[in-house]
Design a protein around this motif. Structure first.
Motif, PDB file in Angstrom:
ATOM      1  N   GLU A 164       0.828  -1.208   0.000  1.00  0.00           N
ATOM      2  CA  GLU A 164       0.000   0.000   0.000  1.00  0.00           C
ATOM      3  C   GLU A 164       0.864   1.259   0.000  1.00  0.00           C
ATOM      4  OE1 GLU A 164      -3.577   0.434   2.427  1.00  0.00           O
ATOM      5  OE2 GLU A 164      -3.240  -1.627   3.099  1.00  0.00           O
ATOM      6  N   ILE A 165       1.938   1.226   0.791  1.00  0.00           N
ATOM      7  CA  ILE A 165       2.819   2.390   0.865  1.00  0.00           C
ATOM      8  C   ILE A 165       3.536   2.592  -0.472  1.00  0.00           C
ATOM      9  CG2 ILE A 165       4.773   3.433   2.079  1.00  0.00           C
ATOM     10  CD1 ILE A 165       4.017   1.607   4.476  1.00  0.00           C
ATOM     11  N   GLU A 166       3.994   1.502  -1.076  1.00  0.00           N
ATOM     12  CA  GLU A 166       4.662   1.595  -2.372  1.00  0.00           C
ATOM     13  C   GLU A 166       3.722   2.191  -3.418  1.00  0.00           C
ATOM     14  OE1 GLU A 166       6.042  -2.327  -3.281  1.00  0.00           O
ATOM     15  OE2 GLU A 166       7.146  -2.498  -1.382  1.00  0.00           O
ATOM     16  N   CYS A 167       2.475   1.735  -3.424  1.00  0.00           N
ATOM     17  CA  CYS A 167       1.507   2.249  -4.398  1.00  0.00           C
ATOM     18  C   CYS A 167       1.251   3.739  -4.177  1.00  0.00           C
ATOM     19  CB  CYS A 167       0.192   1.479  -4.297  1.00  0.00           C
ATOM     20  SG  CYS A 167       0.280  -0.216  -4.938  1.00  0.00           S
ATOM     21  N   ALA A 168       1.194   4.161  -2.906  1.00  0.00           N
ATOM     22  CA  ALA A 168       0.982   5.580  -2.610  1.00  0.00           C
ATOM     23  C   ALA A 168       2.146   6.416  -3.113  1.00  0.00           C
ATOM     24  CB  ALA A 168       0.789   5.776  -1.107  1.00  0.00           C
ATOM     25  N   LEU A 169       3.367   5.926  -2.899  1.00  0.00           N
ATOM     26  CA  LEU A 169       4.546   6.667  -3.360  1.00  0.00           C
ATOM     27  C   LEU A 169       4.614   6.693  -4.887  1.00  0.00           C
ATOM     28  CD1 LEU A 169       7.247   5.445  -0.811  1.00  0.00           C
ATOM     29  CD2 LEU A 169       6.095   7.673  -0.883  1.00  0.00           C
ATOM     30  N   LEU A 170       4.254   5.590  -5.516  1.00  0.00           N
ATOM     31  CA  LEU A 170       4.249   5.540  -6.975  1.00  0.00           C
ATOM     32  C   LEU A 170       3.216   6.514  -7.537  1.00  0.00           C
ATOM     33  CD1 LEU A 170       5.407   4.212  -9.501  1.00  0.00           C
ATOM     34  CD2 LEU A 170       3.645   2.439  -9.291  1.00  0.00           C
ATOM     35  N   GLU A 171       2.055   6.585  -6.892  1.00  0.00           N
ATOM     36  CA  GLU A 171       1.021   7.514  -7.338  1.00  0.00           C
ATOM     37  C   GLU A 171       1.482   8.958  -7.146  1.00  0.00           C
ATOM     38  OE1 GLU A 171      -3.744   8.355  -6.506  1.00  0.00           O
ATOM     39  OE2 GLU A 171      -2.832   6.431  -5.932  1.00  0.00           O
ATOM     40  N   ALA A 172       2.185   9.207  -6.035  1.00  0.00           N
ATOM     41  CA  ALA A 172       2.721  10.551  -5.795  1.00  0.00           C
ATOM     42  C   ALA A 172       3.732  10.923  -6.871  1.00  0.00           C
ATOM     43  CB  ALA A 172       3.364  10.627  -4.414  1.00  0.00           C
ATOM     44  N   ALA A 173       4.560   9.961  -7.256  1.00  0.00           N
ATOM     45  CA  ALA A 173       5.542  10.214  -8.305  1.00  0.00           C
ATOM     46  C   ALA A 173       4.863  10.461  -9.642  1.00  0.00           C
ATOM     47  CB  ALA A 173       6.509   9.037  -8.404  1.00  0.00           C
ATOM     48  N   THR A 174       3.819   9.696  -9.935  1.00  0.00           N
ATOM     49  CA  THR A 174       3.079   9.857 -11.190  1.00  0.00           C
ATOM     50  C   THR A 174       2.446  11.242 -11.289  1.00  0.00           C
ATOM     51  OG1 THR A 174       2.608   7.480 -11.266  1.00  0.00           O
ATOM     52  CG2 THR A 174       1.213   8.913 -12.610  1.00  0.00           C
ATOM     53  N   ARG A 175       2.010  11.763 -10.147  1.00  0.00           N
ATOM     54  CA  ARG A 175       1.388  13.095 -10.128  1.00  0.00           C
ATOM     55  C   ARG A 175       2.436  14.206 -10.045  1.00  0.00           C
ATOM     56  NH1 ARG A 175      -3.589  14.178  -6.354  1.00  0.00           N
ATOM     57  NH2 ARG A 175      -3.599  15.927  -7.814  1.00  0.00           N
ATOM     58  N   GLY A 176       3.718  13.838  -9.989  1.00  0.00           N
ATOM     59  CA  GLY A 176       4.777  14.829  -9.947  1.00  0.00           C
ATOM     60  C   GLY A 176       4.969  15.474  -8.590  1.00  0.00           C
ATOM     61  N   LEU A 177       4.474  14.809  -7.546  1.00  0.00           N
ATOM     62  CA  LEU A 177       4.578  15.378  -6.198  1.00  0.00           C
ATOM     63  C   LEU A 177       5.924  15.068  -5.569  1.00  0.00           C
ATOM     64  CD1 LEU A 177       1.007  14.410  -4.935  1.00  0.00           C
ATOM     65  CD2 LEU A 177       1.744  16.513  -6.078  1.00  0.00           C
ATOM     66  N   VAL A 178       6.521  13.948  -5.923  1.00  0.00           N
ATOM     67  CA  VAL A 178       7.855  13.570  -5.458  1.00  0.00           C
ATOM     68  C   VAL A 178       8.572  12.890  -6.612  1.00  0.00           C
ATOM     69  CG1 VAL A 178       7.169  13.267  -3.030  1.00  0.00           C
ATOM     70  CG2 VAL A 178       7.119  11.305  -4.602  1.00  0.00           C
ATOM     71  N   VAL A 179       9.874  12.787  -6.496  1.00  0.00           N
ATOM     72  CA  VAL A 179      10.658  12.001  -7.449  1.00  0.00           C
ATOM     73  C   VAL A 179      10.943  10.663  -6.773  1.00  0.00           C
ATOM     74  CG1 VAL A 179      12.805  11.822  -8.742  1.00  0.00           C
ATOM     75  CG2 VAL A 179      11.679  14.053  -8.487  1.00  0.00           C
ATOM     76  N   GLU A 180      10.316   9.599  -7.275  1.00  0.00           N
ATOM     77  CA  GLU A 180      10.450   8.289  -6.642  1.00  0.00           C
ATOM     78  C   GLU A 180      10.373   7.192  -7.703  1.00  0.00           C
ATOM     79  OE1 GLU A 180      11.524   5.863  -5.051  1.00  0.00           O
ATOM     80  OE2 GLU A 180      10.825   6.594  -3.104  1.00  0.00           O
ATOM     81  N   PRO A 181      11.525   6.827  -8.299  1.00  0.00           N
ATOM     82  CA  PRO A 181      11.507   5.797  -9.333  1.00  0.00           C
ATOM     83  C   PRO A 181      11.430   4.373  -8.794  1.00  0.00           C
ATOM     84  CG  PRO A 181      13.733   6.614  -9.033  1.00  0.00           C
ATOM     85  CD  PRO A 181      12.857   7.445  -8.143  1.00  0.00           C
ATOM     86  N   THR A 182      11.820   4.179  -7.536  1.00  0.00           N
ATOM     87  CA  THR A 182      11.859   2.815  -6.979  1.00  0.00           C
ATOM     88  C   THR A 182      11.232   2.797  -5.574  1.00  0.00           C
ATOM     89  OG1 THR A 182      14.101   3.240  -6.137  1.00  0.00           O
ATOM     90  CG2 THR A 182      13.904   2.110  -8.282  1.00  0.00           C
ATOM     91  N   PRO A 183       9.913   2.922  -5.478  1.00  0.00           N
ATOM     92  CA  PRO A 183       9.276   2.959  -4.158  1.00  0.00           C
ATOM     93  C   PRO A 183       9.483   1.686  -3.349  1.00  0.00           C
ATOM     94  CG  PRO A 183       7.628   2.761  -5.902  1.00  0.00           C
ATOM     95  CD  PRO A 183       8.919   3.078  -6.564  1.00  0.00           C
ATOM     96  N   HIS A 184       9.578   0.538  -4.026  1.00  0.00           N
ATOM     97  CA  HIS A 184       9.774  -0.716  -3.290  1.00  0.00           C
ATOM     98  C   HIS A 184      11.131  -0.729  -2.589  1.00  0.00           C
ATOM     99  CE1 HIS A 184      11.633  -1.305  -7.201  1.00  0.00           C
ATOM    100  NE2 HIS A 184      12.275  -2.378  -6.747  1.00  0.00           N
ATOM    101  N   ILE A 185      12.151  -0.113  -3.203  1.00  0.00           N
ATOM    102  CA  ILE A 185      13.468  -0.037  -2.574  1.00  0.00           C
ATOM    103  C   ILE A 185      13.424   0.907  -1.367  1.00  0.00           C
ATOM    104  CG2 ILE A 185      15.876   0.607  -2.888  1.00  0.00           C
ATOM    105  CD1 ILE A 185      15.127  -1.929  -4.363  1.00  0.00           C
ATOM    106  N   THR A 186      12.722   2.014  -1.517  1.00  0.00           N
ATOM    107  CA  THR A 186      12.598   2.967  -0.412  1.00  0.00           C
ATOM    108  C   THR A 186      11.916   2.329   0.789  1.00  0.00           C
ATOM    109  OG1 THR A 186      12.532   4.877  -1.884  1.00  0.00           O
ATOM    110  CG2 THR A 186      11.543   5.141   0.299  1.00  0.00           C
ATOM    111  N   VAL A 187      10.791   1.671   0.551  1.00  0.00           N
ATOM    112  CA  VAL A 187      10.056   1.040   1.653  1.00  0.00           C
ATOM    113  C   VAL A 187      10.886  -0.063   2.292  1.00  0.00           C
ATOM    114  CG1 VAL A 187       8.013  -0.325   2.244  1.00  0.00           C
ATOM    115  CG2 VAL A 187       7.797   1.629   0.703  1.00  0.00           C
ATOM    116  N   ARG A 188      11.491  -0.897   1.455  1.00  0.00           N
ATOM    117  CA  ARG A 188      12.317  -1.989   1.991  1.00  0.00           C
ATOM    118  C   ARG A 188      13.484  -1.438   2.802  1.00  0.00           C
ATOM    119  NH1 ARG A 188      14.670  -5.483  -2.613  1.00  0.00           N
ATOM    120  NH2 ARG A 188      12.467  -5.370  -3.204  1.00  0.00           N
ATOM    121  N   GLY A 189      14.117  -0.368   2.295  1.00  0.00           N
ATOM    122  CA  GLY A 189      15.255   0.206   3.002  1.00  0.00           C
ATOM    123  C   GLY A 189      14.875   0.753   4.363  1.00  0.00           C
ATOM    124  N   LEU A 190      13.732   1.456   4.445  1.00  0.00           N
ATOM    125  CA  LEU A 190      13.292   2.004   5.720  1.00  0.00           C
ATOM    126  C   LEU A 190      12.893   0.899   6.694  1.00  0.00           C
ATOM    127  CD1 LEU A 190      11.252   5.098   4.501  1.00  0.00           C
ATOM    128  CD2 LEU A 190      13.280   5.157   5.965  1.00  0.00           C
TER     129      LEU A 190
END
Length: 249
Positions: A164-190
């Motif tokens: 769910e968090i990955e999908c939210a970040l991907l949607e944010a990136a799609t809307r140009g709200l953040v730069v996030e090409p790899t949300p799964h890596i970000t979530v896994r890293g945190l």
């Protein structure tokens, strides 16, 4: 007053107390049920030794009941192991669902809300959860010692929340709200960083996690502050506005 009314019992009058068992105090906390006691002890033992290092007899001995009673509630060790993860997942989901929904609301609102601020709140909620339930870390670490074993646990009890968090970040990136090409890596890293933080605190003896020993509370408190500051700094630098430069700190 009619005769029939005279013979009726006055329900508003206090009744004489019957002899026998005293009334139960409903305000007092009830003792844990047998299944809950089994899950408590099984979670601790599985977190300490892994699934293969614990028997149903070990769990029965910790609870103080016969092994047949454990089997009555949980027919097999596999079903009990699954139930331990299910309960941890239920607690984690209850904690993280509100901040995840807040993140989605920030992404989908028009105009968009504070997506980075919502991520900070989510990080705080996750760190707080692991600090309160450190056995969660060690239950998962034991499971992850063999990445190919018990994969169904990941599919049922970790991927739904993190997905769910990955999908939210991907949607944010799609809307140009953040730069996030790899949300799964970000979530896994945190997630892994937070689990590593709990492991470090256990080494300091600062949690009620399995294998924790007496340590320095002052050092542990400093570690908590430093890790939380690191996590927030990570989010700020990762999602800094393009061209604005990274935030100070």
């Amino acid at each position: 007053m009619r005769k029939s009314e005279e013979s009726e019992e006055d329900v508003s009058a206090p009744r004489a107390r019957r002899r026998g068992r005293p009334p139960r105090d409903r305000s007092a906390p009830s003792a844990p049920s047998t299944p809950d006691r089994i899950l408590d002890e099984a979670t601790d033992l599985f977190a300490r030794h892994g699934a293969d290092g614990v028997s149903m007899r070990d769990i029965a001995a910790r609870v103080g009941i016969d092994v047949s009673s454990v089997h009555h509630h949980f027919p097999s060790k596999a079903s009990l192991y699954d139930a331990c993860f299910a309960r941890v997942f239920e607690l984690e989901q209850a904690t993280l669902t509100p901040p995840v929904r807040a993140l989605l609301a920030a992404v989908r609102s028009d105009p968009p809300g504070d997506v980075v601020g919502a991520m900070h709140a989510l990080v705080d909620a996750f760190v707080d959860f692991l600090d309160e339930h450190p056995q969660t870390t060690f239950l998962w670490l034991r499971r992850w010692l063999d990445p190919t074993l018990h994969l169904s646990l990941d599919e049922a009890y970790s991927l739904p929340i993190y997905g769910e968090i990955e999908c939210a970040l991907l949607e944010a990136a799609t809307r140009g709200l953040v730069v996030e090409p790899t949300p799964h890596i970000t979530v896994r890293g945190l997630v892994w960083a937070a689990h590593g933080h709990v492991t470090a605190l256990s080494a300091l003896g600062a949690t009620n996690a399995p294998n924790a020993h007496g340590g320095d509370a002052v050092v542990a408190d400093r570690e908590r502050r430093e890790f939380r500051a690191y996590a927030h700094r990570f989010v700020d630098r990762l999602y800094a506005t393009p061209g604005a430069g990274a935030p100070d700190g």
